[in-house]
Write an enzyme that holds these catalytic residues in place. Structure first.
Site, PDB file in Angstrom:
ATOM      1  N   LEU A 211       1.182  -1.587  -0.016  1.00 24.02           N
ATOM      2  CA  LEU A 211       0.054   0.318   0.000  1.00 24.02           C
ATOM      3  C   LEU A 211       0.632   1.684   0.287  1.00 24.02           C
ATOM      4  O   LEU A 211       1.951   1.313   1.124  1.00 24.02           O
ATOM      5  CB  LEU A 211      -0.834  -0.194   1.406  1.00 24.02           C
ATOM      6  CG  LEU A 211      -1.792   1.049   0.963  1.00 24.02           C
ATOM      7  CD1 LEU A 211      -2.544   1.445  -0.191  1.00 24.02           C
ATOM      8  CD2 LEU A 211      -2.538   1.053   2.647  1.00 24.02           C
ATOM      9  N   HIS A 212       0.724   1.893  -0.719  1.00 24.77           N
ATOM     10  CA  HIS A 212       1.087   3.456  -1.286  1.00 24.77           C
ATOM     11  C   HIS A 212       0.948   4.194  -2.108  1.00 24.77           C
ATOM     12  O   HIS A 212       0.082   4.007  -2.782  1.00 24.77           O
ATOM     13  CB  HIS A 212       2.940   3.164  -1.584  1.00 24.77           C
ATOM     14  CG  HIS A 212       3.062   2.652  -3.189  1.00 24.77           C
ATOM     15  ND1 HIS A 212       2.275   1.303  -3.336  1.00 24.77           N
ATOM     16  CD2 HIS A 212       3.203   3.148  -3.598  1.00 24.77           C
ATOM     17  CE1 HIS A 212       2.676   1.199  -5.206  1.00 24.77           C
ATOM     18  NE2 HIS A 212       2.838   2.746  -5.146  1.00 24.77           N
ATOM     19  N   PHE A 213       0.497   5.989  -1.226  1.00 26.70           N
ATOM     20  CA  PHE A 213       0.851   6.409  -2.301  1.00 26.70           C
ATOM     21  C   PHE A 213       1.691   7.365  -2.769  1.00 26.70           C
ATOM     22  O   PHE A 213       3.108   7.238  -2.264  1.00 26.70           O
ATOM     23  CB  PHE A 213      -0.427   7.523  -2.136  1.00 26.70           C
ATOM     24  CG  PHE A 213      -2.135   7.344  -0.986  1.00 26.70           C
ATOM     25  CD1 PHE A 213      -3.282   7.491  -1.471  1.00 26.70           C
ATOM     26  CD2 PHE A 213      -1.780   6.713   0.630  1.00 26.70           C
ATOM     27  CE1 PHE A 213      -3.759   7.215  -1.083  1.00 26.70           C
ATOM     28  CE2 PHE A 213      -3.065   5.642   0.650  1.00 26.70           C
ATOM     29  CZ  PHE A 213      -4.181   6.132  -0.302  1.00 26.70           C
TER      30      PHE A 213
END
Length: 427
Positions: free
Chosen positions: A235-237
């Site tokens: 999970l990453h932005f």
């Protein structure tokens, strides 16, 4: 049917190699190296409502943006001086393409060099986290800029040398070693939980807090789901500074509904990619919950999508897409494939990262439009997708429709066939 496509993912870390495993002794974030490590900690103030007043002045008389921005860019430039990036993005040619929308073209030949071929499955938005593949616990500590956590006392705080509380799994901000723009960073929520690339309420709220805390309209956060050109299933932005309006931010919209809690939902008009726009909210959490619930419904229905967080966290674009699926099925023409452009959140928003000099020299609004039109769902499919998005967020909804010929933020744009403009009544 299982769809596979040969992919060449962008390298986001200098340790993104098949052999990068635990027990490395190279100062990574895994248990072999993390004990006793310390990193800067930025403790953000929890903002209840995203208004100009809330984002105005700190008690000291200085806007909170000043410190967060100087921290991000100061640390980012430090890593650039230390040679951690794969190329100098500040040397990349950039221009605004003539036309109504002002698409931005960048020539970035460095992003397709020395990449590792891989099999990337495009037919599953939700895939389990795989410890054996590259993930962000394998990056070097030197690639991490700071920890990003909510403040205990409700005020902004900064600790230049804070212990890493692995048990409470802090969120990290790290460099992207293949940057698209100045200050390109990655926000990795609850990094040690090793969450797969899927949005949840808590993590999306952290991203909105970062946008609000930055308080700079030129700082946007983006998200790519699996199947929509995310290359790492952790999970990453992404986020970076671009001192220009994105074309998608200038596109007209038509209001669909107002929800209890003050969140307004609109549909993009006269833009090559169909999408929804979420704005407002009585609190930041109201907006976050609605958008994240919409994203979760897309994930659960196996629809790839991209998200752009804009306007200091006050506006969110939700963009379901099908380009990778078309690519896998052989439905994208060779001319577009030859550009090697993978239309993820930044390209869809209007920042076209081009890999070849020829494409940069010949960049035009028509060419940008042609590529992005291939990304968009059909009008019929978009309405089907909207139906289960609206079902997921339709609790206590009051619908307020605008006349057919009224659009918000309506400017003059090239004509394009958009989806149905009828208001959807949510029960």
């Amino acid at each position: 049917m299982m769809l596979k496509i040969k992919r060449v993912p962008t390298v986001v870390s200098n340790y993104q190699k098949e052999e990068a495993a635990g027990g490395c002794g190279r100062n990574c974030l895994k248990s072999c190296c993390i004990q006793g490590a310390k990193l800067p900690l930025y403790a953000f103030k929890k903002i209840n409502k995203v208004t100009e007043k809330d984002l105005d002045l700190h008690e000291s008389g200085e806007p909170p943006v000043a410190f967060l921005e100087s921290l991000i860019l100061g640390e980012w430039e430090d890593r650039m001086q230390r040679g951690l990036f794969r190329y100098d993005v500040t040397a990349c040619e950039t221009k605004v393409i003539p036309g109504e929308y002002g698409f931005v073209a960048q020539l970035n030949e460095g992003r397709h060099l020395k990449k590792r071929p891989t099999e990337f499955r495009v037919d599953k938005v939700l895939q389990p986290f795989d410890e054996t593949k590259f993930n962000f616990t394998k990056v070097g500590q030197e690639e991490v800029l700071f920890q990003f956590e909510a403040s205990d006392d409700g005020e902004v705080q900064f600790f230049p040398n804070a212990p890493i509380d692995v048990d409470n799994s802090p969120s990290f901000v790290a460099i992207n070693v293949s940057p698209i723009e100045y200050g390109h960073v990655l926000l990795i929520p609850r990094i040690f939980e090793c969450l797969p690339q899927r949005i949840d309420r808590e993590s999306f709220l952290v991203a909105l807090h970062m946008a609000a805390e930055a308080n700079n309209p030129y700082f946007r956060l983006g998200y790519n789901s699996l199947g929509a050109f995310a290359t790492i299933n952790h999970l990453h932005f992404q986020a970076y500074y671009l001192a220009l309006p994105f074309p998608i931010e200038k596109a007209p919209t038509k209001k669909i509904a107002s929800l209890n809690g003050g969140v307004k939902i609109s549909e993009l008009l006269k833009y090559p990619v169909r999408g929804l726009v979420f704005e407002g909210g009585d609190t930041l959490e109201d907006l976050s919950n609605i958008v994240s619930d919409a994203c979760i419904s897309l994930q659960n229905n196996n629809v790839p999508y991209n998200v752009l967080i804009s306007d200091c966290g006050r506006q969110v674009f939700l963009l379901p897409q099908c380009y990778a699926e078309k690519q896998a099925l052989g439905e994208v023409n060779a001319e577009l494939l030859d550009t090697q452009v993978n239309p993820a959140v930044w390209e869809i928003s209007g920042h076209m990262v081009l890999k070849r000099q020829k494409d940069y020299d010949e960049a035009s609004e028509a060419n940008a439009w042609k590529l992005l039109a291939e990304v968009s769902l059909s009008a019929e499919r978009f309405q089907e997708v909207n139906a289960f998005v609206f079902e997921a967020i339709a609790l206590d909804v009051n619908v307020h429709c605008l006349p057919e010929d009224v659009a918000v933020n309506s400017n003059t744009h090239p004509s394009v066939v958009a989806g149905s403009l009828e208001c959807v009544v949510l029960q």
